[in-house]
Design a protein around this motif. Structure first.
Motif, short mmCIF file in Angstrom:
data_model
loop_
_atom_site.label_atom_id
_atom_site.label_comp_id
_atom_site.label_asym_id
_atom_site.label_seq_id
_atom_site.Cartn_x
_atom_site.Cartn_y
_atom_site.Cartn_z
N GLU A 1 6.50 -18.59 -8.13
CA GLU A 1 6.68 -20.00 -7.80
C GLU A 1 5.36 -20.63 -7.37
OE1 GLU A 1 8.72 -23.61 -7.26
OE2 GLU A 1 9.16 -21.77 -8.37
N VAL A 2 4.57 -19.87 -6.59
CA VAL A 2 3.26 -20.38 -6.18
C VAL A 2 2.37 -20.61 -7.40
CG1 VAL A 2 1.12 -19.78 -4.98
CG2 VAL A 2 3.32 -19.41 -3.87
N ALA A 3 2.39 -19.66 -8.34
CA ALA A 3 1.58 -19.82 -9.56
C ALA A 3 2.04 -21.03 -10.37
CB ALA A 3 1.67 -18.55 -10.40
N ARG A 4 3.37 -21.22 -10.44
CA ARG A 4 3.89 -22.37 -11.17
C ARG A 4 3.46 -23.69 -10.51
NH1 ARG A 4 7.71 -26.01 -11.09
NH2 ARG A 4 8.43 -25.32 -9.03
N LEU A 5 3.55 -23.72 -9.18
CA LEU A 5 3.15 -24.93 -8.46
C LEU A 5 1.65 -25.18 -8.60
CD1 LEU A 5 5.27 -24.56 -5.20
CD2 LEU A 5 5.68 -26.12 -7.12
N ALA A 6 0.87 -24.09 -8.58
CA ALA A 6 -0.58 -24.24 -8.75
C ALA A 6 -0.91 -24.81 -10.12
CB ALA A 6 -1.28 -22.91 -8.54
N ALA A 7 -0.21 -24.29 -11.16
CA ALA A 7 -0.44 -24.80 -12.51
C ALA A 7 -0.03 -26.27 -12.61
CB ALA A 7 0.33 -23.96 -13.52
N SER A 8 1.09 -26.61 -11.97
CA SER A 8 1.54 -28.00 -11.99
C SER A 8 0.54 -28.91 -11.28
CB SER A 8 2.91 -28.11 -11.32
OG SER A 8 3.35 -29.45 -11.27
N GLU A 9 0.01 -28.44 -10.14
CA GLU A 9 -0.98 -29.22 -9.42
C GLU A 9 -2.26 -29.40 -10.24
OE1 GLU A 9 -2.59 -31.54 -6.49
OE2 GLU A 9 -0.52 -30.82 -6.70
#
Length: 374
Positions: free
Chosen positions: A180-188
Motif C-alpha cells: 500500500e505504501v508503494a502504491r501511494l508513493a507511485a500515486s504521489e
C-alpha cells in the motif's frame, strides 16, 4: 513434529500454499506410526483393529482436509470450523477408546488449533486438549510420567505454534502495508509529474491559444502582424517542447546518487537490510548514468526474485575502471530471465567496453558490472 507442523502451515514470509502444507503433512503423519504399530503388532486386534484402522483413516482424511481448507487472510472459514469439529471428535474419541499410542492424536489437534484459530480460541483449544490427554491417561491408567510428558508437549507446542501464527500474520500484514505504501508513493509521484507538466505547459499552451486567436483575427483583417504572431506561436511551442523534454529527461535520469537513494528506500520497504559503500573519486557523467541504470536493474531483481534479508551495494572507482557489485543472501537461483532488463544492460555495458556477470554465490546471488573509466 515441531518442524513438521511449521511446514504444514507454511512459513512466516507469505500466505502458506497448499503444496507446502501438503508437503508438511506427508512428513508429519509419520508420527501416526504409534497407533499403526499397535494394530500391526496385534496389541489392538480383531474387531477393535478394524474399527481403529477405519477411524484412523477417517481422522487422517479430516486432518488433511482441515489443513488444506481455504482461509481468508489467514482466518478460517465456516468449512474449516466444521472440519475442526469432526477431526477433534475423532482424535479425542480414538485416544479415549484405545489409549496408548493413540494419545498422540490430540497433539495433532493442538497444532491445528494454534495455527488456524484466533489467539483466544487457540488457548481454549490447547487447554481442552491438555485436559483431554490428562484425563485419558488417568482413565486408561497410563504411566503418570508419560501422561505428564504428553500434557507438557501439548502445552509447549500450543504456545510455540501460536507464536508462529502470530508472527506469520504480522508479516503478512506488514507486506500488505508495504504494498500500500508503494502504491501511494507511485500515486504521489504521478501527481507530482502531473503538477510539473501542468506548470510547464499551462502558461505556454494558454499563450499559444491567445496568440492563435489573435493571429486568426489579424489574418482575416489582412494585417501583416499575423505573420509575427504566428512566429511567436512557433517560438513558444518550441520552448515548451524543450522544457517538456528536459523534464522527462530529469525523471528518467536521476544519476547514481539518486538511484542509490531509491534503491535503499525500495529495499528497506521490502524488508531487506541494505549496506551501500562508495569508494573513489566522483564518476564521469556518462559512467554515472550507466551505473545508475545497473543499480536500478539489479535492485529490481533482488526485490522481485531473491527474497533476501540483506543486500550489499558497492561502487568503486580507480584509475582504470568503475565497478558495481550487488550481492544478496536470497534464494541464489538465477533471477535474470528474458525481458527483465539484464539483456539491455549487458548491451549498454559492452558498448562502453565493460563486462557484466550475474551468477549465484553462496549464500545468494551476485551482480557485477565493470566499466573502463575511459
Amino acid at each position: 513434529m515441531t518442524i513438521l507442523s511449521g511446514l504444514t502451515f507454511g512459513g512466516t514470509g507469505s500466505p502458506p500454499s497448499r503444496r507446502r502444507r501438503l508437503a508438511g503433512i506427508s512428513i508429519g503423519l509419520v508420527y501416526l506410526c504409534f497407533p499403526v504399530l499397535e494394530i500391526v503388532t496385534g496389541e489392538v486386534s480383531g474387531t477393535r483393529a478394524l474399527w481403529g484402522g477405519a477411524g484412523l483413516a477417517v481422522f487422517v482424511a479430516c486432518y488433511v482436509a482441515t489443513v488444506l481448507s481455504p482461509a481468508d487472510f489467514g482466518e478460517p472459514t465456516r468449512l474449516t470450523y466444521w472440519l475442526l469439529g469432526v477431526t477433534t471428535l475423532l482424535g479425542v474419541g480414538l485416544a479415549a477408546a484405545f489409549g496408548g499410542g493413540w494419545t498422540t492424536l490430540p497433539i495433532y489437534m493442538t497444532v491445528v488449533y494454534s495455527m488456524a484459530l484466533s489467539p483466544r480460541l487457540s488457548v481454549a483449544g490447547v487447554t481442552a486438549m491438555a485436559v483431554a490427554v490428562l484425563l485419558i491417561g488417568l482413565l486408561k491408567e497410563h504411566d503418570l510420567g508419560t501422561t505428564l510428558v504428553l500434557v507438557f508437549q501439548v502445552v509447549t507446542l500450543g504456545v510455540l505454534f501460536m507464536g508462529m501464527r502470530n508472527t506469520r500474520m504480522l508479516v503478512m500484514r506488514l507486506r500488505r502495508a508495504q504494498e500500500e505504501v508503494a502504491r501511494l508513493a507511485a500515486s504521489e509521484e504521478r501527481l507530482r509529474i502531473a503538477r510539473d507538466l501542468h506548470d510547464l505547459l499551462g502558461h505556454s499552451l494558454s499563450l499559444i491559444v491567445l496568440k492563435s486567436e489573435l493571429a486568426g483575427r489579424l489574418a482575416e483583417d489582412g494585417s501583416e502582424r499575423a505573420v509575427a504572431e504566428i512566429r511567436d506561436i512557433e517560438s513558444v511551442a518550441r520552448q515548451a517542447l524543450v522544457e517538456v523534454r528536459d523534464a522527462v529527461t530529469g525523471y528518467r535520469q536521476r544519476g547514481l546518487a539518486g538511484e542509490l537513494d531509491g534503491a535503499r528506500a525500495a529495499l528497506e520497504g521490502a524488508g531487506t537490510k541494505v549496506t551501500i559503500r562508495l569508494a573513489g573519486t566522483p564518476l564521469p557523467g556518462a559512467l554515472e548514468e550507466l551505473l545508475g541504470w545497473a543499480v536500478r536493474e539489479g535492485v529490481t531483481n533482488v526485490i522481485r526474485h531473491a527474497r533476501a534479508t540483506r543486500c550489499e551495494i558497492e561502487v568503486t572507482l580507480d584509475d582504470r575502471a568503475a565497478t558495481l557489485e550487488i550481492v544478496d543472501d536470497g534464494r541464489g537461483a538465477d533471477p535474470y530471465g528474458p525481458g527483465n532488463g539484464l539483456t539491455g544492460l549487458t548491451e549498454r555495458v559492452r558498448a562502453a567496453g565493460g563486462t557484466v556477470s550475474a551468477a549465484p554465490r553462496p549464500p545468494g546471488f551476485a551482480l557485477r558490472v565493470v566499466v573502463p573509466r575511459g
